[in-house]
Design a protein around this motif. Structure first.
Motif, PDB file in Angstrom:
ATOM      1  N   TYR A  98      25.528 -32.558   9.927  1.00 45.88           N
ATOM      2  CA  TYR A  98      26.064 -31.637  10.928  1.00 45.88           C
ATOM      3  C   TYR A  98      27.588 -31.599  10.809  1.00 45.88           C
ATOM      4  N   TRP A  99      28.158 -30.413  11.054  1.00 42.87           N
ATOM      5  CA  TRP A  99      29.600 -30.225  10.940  1.00 42.87           C
ATOM      6  C   TRP A  99      30.287 -30.663  12.229  1.00 42.87           C
ATOM      7  N   LEU A 100      31.315 -31.487  12.080  1.00 44.41           N
ATOM      8  CA  LEU A 100      32.139 -31.904  13.209  1.00 44.41           C
ATOM      9  C   LEU A 100      33.526 -31.294  13.018  1.00 44.41           C
ATOM     10  N   ASP A 101      33.898 -30.402  13.949  1.00 49.48           N
ATOM     11  CA  ASP A 101      35.188 -29.718  13.878  1.00 49.48           C
ATOM     12  C   ASP A 101      36.137 -30.374  14.870  1.00 49.48           C
ATOM     13  N   LEU A 102      37.242 -30.927  14.363  1.00 49.43           N
ATOM     14  CA  LEU A 102      38.186 -31.663  15.196  1.00 49.43           C
ATOM     15  C   LEU A 102      39.546 -30.955  15.176  1.00 49.43           C
ATOM     16  N   THR A 103      40.089 -30.718  16.364  1.00 49.62           N
ATOM     17  CA  THR A 103      41.418 -30.129  16.467  1.00 49.62           C
ATOM     18  C   THR A 103      42.249 -30.953  17.445  1.00 49.62           C
ATOM     19  N   LEU A 104      43.562 -30.783  17.350  1.00 50.17           N
ATOM     20  CA  LEU A 104      44.506 -31.514  18.194  1.00 50.17           C
ATOM     21  C   LEU A 104      45.263 -30.549  19.087  1.00 50.17           C
ATOM     22  N   ALA A 105      45.520 -30.991  20.314  1.00 45.87           N
ATOM     23  CA  ALA A 105      46.395 -30.267  21.234  1.00 45.87           C
ATOM     24  C   ALA A 105      47.398 -31.281  21.762  1.00 45.87           C
ATOM     25  N   GLY A 106      48.678 -31.087  21.431  1.00 42.21           N
ATOM     26  CA  GLY A 106      49.682 -32.068  21.809  1.00 42.21           C
ATOM     27  C   GLY A 106      50.061 -32.919  20.622  1.00 42.21           C
ATOM     28  N   ASP A 107      50.713 -34.041  20.902  1.00 43.85           N
ATOM     29  CA  ASP A 107      51.298 -34.877  19.850  1.00 43.85           C
ATOM     30  C   ASP A 107      50.520 -36.189  19.733  1.00 43.85           C
ATOM     31  N   GLY A 108      49.726 -36.280  18.684  1.00 39.69           N
ATOM     32  CA  GLY A 108      48.927 -37.483  18.448  1.00 39.69           C
ATOM     33  C   GLY A 108      48.113 -37.313  17.185  1.00 39.69           C
ATOM     34  N   GLY A 109      47.257 -38.263  16.904  1.00 37.98           N
ATOM     35  CA  GLY A 109      46.451 -38.209  15.685  1.00 37.98           C
ATOM     36  C   GLY A 109      45.057 -38.756  15.917  1.00 37.98           C
ATOM     37  N   LEU A 110      44.179 -38.519  14.925  1.00 37.80           N
ATOM     38  CA  LEU A 110      42.799 -38.998  14.962  1.00 37.80           C
ATOM     39  C   LEU A 110      42.521 -39.810  13.706  1.00 37.80           C
ATOM     40  N   ASN A 111      41.549 -40.704  13.796  1.00 43.03           N
ATOM     41  CA  ASN A 111      41.162 -41.510  12.634  1.00 43.03           C
ATOM     42  C   ASN A 111      40.114 -40.805  11.780  1.00 43.03           C
ATOM     43  N   ALA A 112      39.795 -39.559  12.101  1.00 41.99           N
ATOM     44  CA  ALA A 112      38.800 -38.798  11.335  1.00 41.99           C
ATOM     45  C   ALA A 112      39.289 -37.365  11.208  1.00 41.99           C
ATOM     46  N   ILE A 113      38.714 -36.643  10.244  1.00 40.02           N
ATOM     47  CA  ILE A 113      39.027 -35.233  10.058  1.00 40.02           C
ATOM     48  C   ILE A 113      37.734 -34.437  10.132  1.00 40.02           C
ATOM     49  N   SER A 114      37.864 -33.137  10.243  1.00 42.10           N
ATOM     50  CA  SER A 114      36.691 -32.268  10.288  1.00 42.10           C
ATOM     51  C   SER A 114      35.878 -32.454   9.011  1.00 42.10           C
ATOM     52  N   GLY A 115      34.551 -32.448   9.148  1.00 43.02           N
ATOM     53  CA  GLY A 115      33.707 -32.609   7.971  1.00 43.02           C
ATOM     54  C   GLY A 115      32.247 -32.742   8.341  1.00 43.02           C
ATOM     55  N   TRP A 116      31.428 -33.018   7.310  1.00 37.78           N
ATOM     56  CA  TRP A 116      29.985 -33.194   7.488  1.00 37.78           C
ATOM     57  C   TRP A 116      29.684 -34.655   7.811  1.00 37.78           C
ATOM     58  N   PHE A 117      28.793 -34.847   8.783  1.00 44.97           N
ATOM     59  CA  PHE A 117      28.358 -36.186   9.156  1.00 44.97           C
ATOM     60  C   PHE A 117      26.830 -36.217   9.142  1.00 44.97           C
ATOM     61  N   ALA A 118      26.293 -37.343   8.681  1.00 46.47           N
ATOM     62  CA  ALA A 118      24.842 -37.482   8.528  1.00 46.47           C
ATOM     63  C   ALA A 118      24.153 -37.374   9.881  1.00 46.47           C
ATOM     64  N   GLY A 119      23.113 -36.561   9.946  1.00 44.55           N
ATOM     65  CA  GLY A 119      22.316 -36.461  11.160  1.00 44.55           C
ATOM     66  C   GLY A 119      21.717 -37.811  11.517  1.00 44.55           C
ATOM     67  N   LEU A 160      30.046 -40.641  18.941  1.00 41.77           N
ATOM     68  CA  LEU A 160      29.374 -39.348  18.981  1.00 41.77           C
ATOM     69  C   LEU A 160      28.071 -39.420  18.190  1.00 41.77           C
ATOM     70  N   PRO A 161      26.909 -39.351  18.858  1.00 45.53           N
ATOM     71  CA  PRO A 161      25.634 -39.325  18.120  1.00 45.53           C
ATOM     72  C   PRO A 161      25.461 -37.960  17.454  1.00 45.53           C
ATOM     73  N   MET A 162      25.387 -37.962  16.128  1.00 47.02           N
ATOM     74  CA  MET A 162      25.383 -36.695  15.382  1.00 47.02           C
ATOM     75  C   MET A 162      23.967 -36.118  15.287  1.00 47.02           C
ATOM     76  N   GLY A 163      23.526 -35.604  16.428  1.00 47.63           N
ATOM     77  CA  GLY A 163      22.241 -34.912  16.465  1.00 47.63           C
ATOM     78  C   GLY A 163      22.404 -33.403  16.466  1.00 47.63           C
ATOM     79  N   GLN A 164      23.665 -32.944  16.349  1.00 49.88           N
ATOM     80  CA  GLN A 164      23.967 -31.519  16.333  1.00 49.88           C
ATOM     81  C   GLN A 164      25.387 -31.357  15.814  1.00 49.88           C
ATOM     82  N   ALA A 165      25.797 -30.109  15.599  1.00 50.84           N
ATOM     83  CA  ALA A 165      27.184 -29.828  15.238  1.00 50.84           C
ATOM     84  C   ALA A 165      28.045 -29.856  16.505  1.00 50.84           C
ATOM     85  N   TYR A 166      29.313 -30.241  16.333  1.00 56.21           N
ATOM     86  CA  TYR A 166      30.231 -30.300  17.462  1.00 56.21           C
ATOM     87  C   TYR A 166      31.568 -29.671  17.079  1.00 56.21           C
ATOM     88  N   ALA A 167      32.203 -29.044  18.082  1.00 54.16           N
ATOM     89  CA  ALA A 167      33.599 -28.620  17.972  1.00 54.16           C
ATOM     90  C   ALA A 167      34.337 -29.287  19.129  1.00 54.16           C
TER      91      ALA A 167
END
Length: 306
Positions: free
Chosen positions: A147-168, A200-207
């Motif tokens: 499933y596709w996980l779409d990650l975006t940022l609002a404000g000043d900070g960072g994440l330890n992951a990027i948008s991509g495919w994750f195993a169901g 996040l349990p990857m049972g679906q796509a998320y934005a």
């Protein structure tokens, strides 16, 4: 008697003369991968061996046919080649294949191999295989789901992951780290929460959007006299440059004069100072007190004798 083989096989007798009144027994033996289909000519029969009473001349053909085997292919996704059930001659070389992956919207199906019976290899981890078919065979293509996980940022900070495919069925753990002077405010989108890290349990796509907000700090200004700027309590974003001042010094009140001698404070402001202005970047809650001194008017007068 004239004997002719048709196809791949052998007879245990040859064309020739046979004594009248005798019985001739002929056995047809197919080659590997072939089968005996029957006799044609002056006799139509599938008997094997065939016993012929020699009371006349005969013209016979022994027909051999190649064996045929089915290949049944099953696949939940993609467009396999071949597909369904096909019939194939003995020892045909087959090269089944299917797409490595298939994307449907924000769901991705990935071929992880196959299981097989009969002539197919029993298992594999690719999207292609090959074999010579010599028996009825089945082939099942195996798939996993991402499933596709779409990650975006609002404000000043960072994440330890990027948008991509994750195993169901997997858990994606995402940590939001605010920049200096900022704080993590929460997640929005397909999930609303302030959990950090977020599992996040990857049972679906998320934005999802990770929102960071700048820290805010109070400045409390106290002054007994004059006109301070800013005055009272103000709220300021992290690292805002504060130019504090007080106007009106000295303040006259009859024969009393009030003179600003400087300030005292805590937080982001220097603890002590002289003058009527001070500048600082606010990075914590801060208090500033303008300090005043009292001066009194002295008007000496001489008497009549001095």
């Amino acid at each position: 008697m004239d004997l002719t083989p048709g196809g791949l096989g052998e007879l245990d007798a040859a064309t020739g003369w046979f004594a009248a009144g005798s019985n001739v027994t002929i056995t047809a033996t197919p080659s590997n991968g072939w089968h005996f289909a029957g006799w044609s000519g002056d006799i139509a029969s599938t008997n094997n061996p065939l016993v012929i009473p020699m009371n006349q001349a005969y013209l016979l053909t022994a027909t051999f046919a190649i064996n045929e085997y089915t290949l049944g292919v099953t696949s939940a996704h993609g467009n396999p080649i071949p597909a369904g059930v096909t019939t194939n001659n003995w020892d045909d070389f087959l090269n089944p294949t299917v797409e490595a992956s298939e994307q449907v919207g924000l769901t991705q199906y990935v071929c992880v191999g196959w299981t097989g019976t009969g002539s197919a290899p029993p298992a594999g981890t690719n999207n292609i295989t090959s074999f010579n078919i010599v028996s009825d065979t089945t082939l099942v293509w195996l798939w996993t789901t991402n499933y596709w996980l779409d990650l975006t940022l609002a404000g000043d900070g960072g994440l330890n992951a990027i948008s991509g495919w994750f195993a169901g069925g997997s858990n994606a753990t995402i940590t939001a780290t605010p920049s200096n002077g900022w704080r993590f405010a929460g997640w929005s989108g397909d999930l609303t929460t302030t959990n950090n890290p977020l599992v996040l349990p990857m049972g679906q796509a998320y934005a999802l959007t990770a929102t960071f907000a700048i820290n805010e700090y109070t400045l409390d200004v106290t002054s007994a006299y004059g006109t301070p700027n800013p005055a009272g309590t103000t709220t300021n974003p992290w690292n805002t440059l504060i130019n504090a001042s007080v106007a009106g010094s000295p303040v006259m009140n009859g024969t009393t004069q009030y003179v600003c001698m400087g300030w005292s404070g805590w937080g982001s402001v220097p603890a002590l100072g002289t003058g009527t202005t001070v500048s600082f970047n606010i990075t914590s809650n801060t208090s500033l007190t303008w300090s005043w001194a009292n001066w009194y008017w002295l008007n000496p007068a001489a008497g009549s004798n001095g």
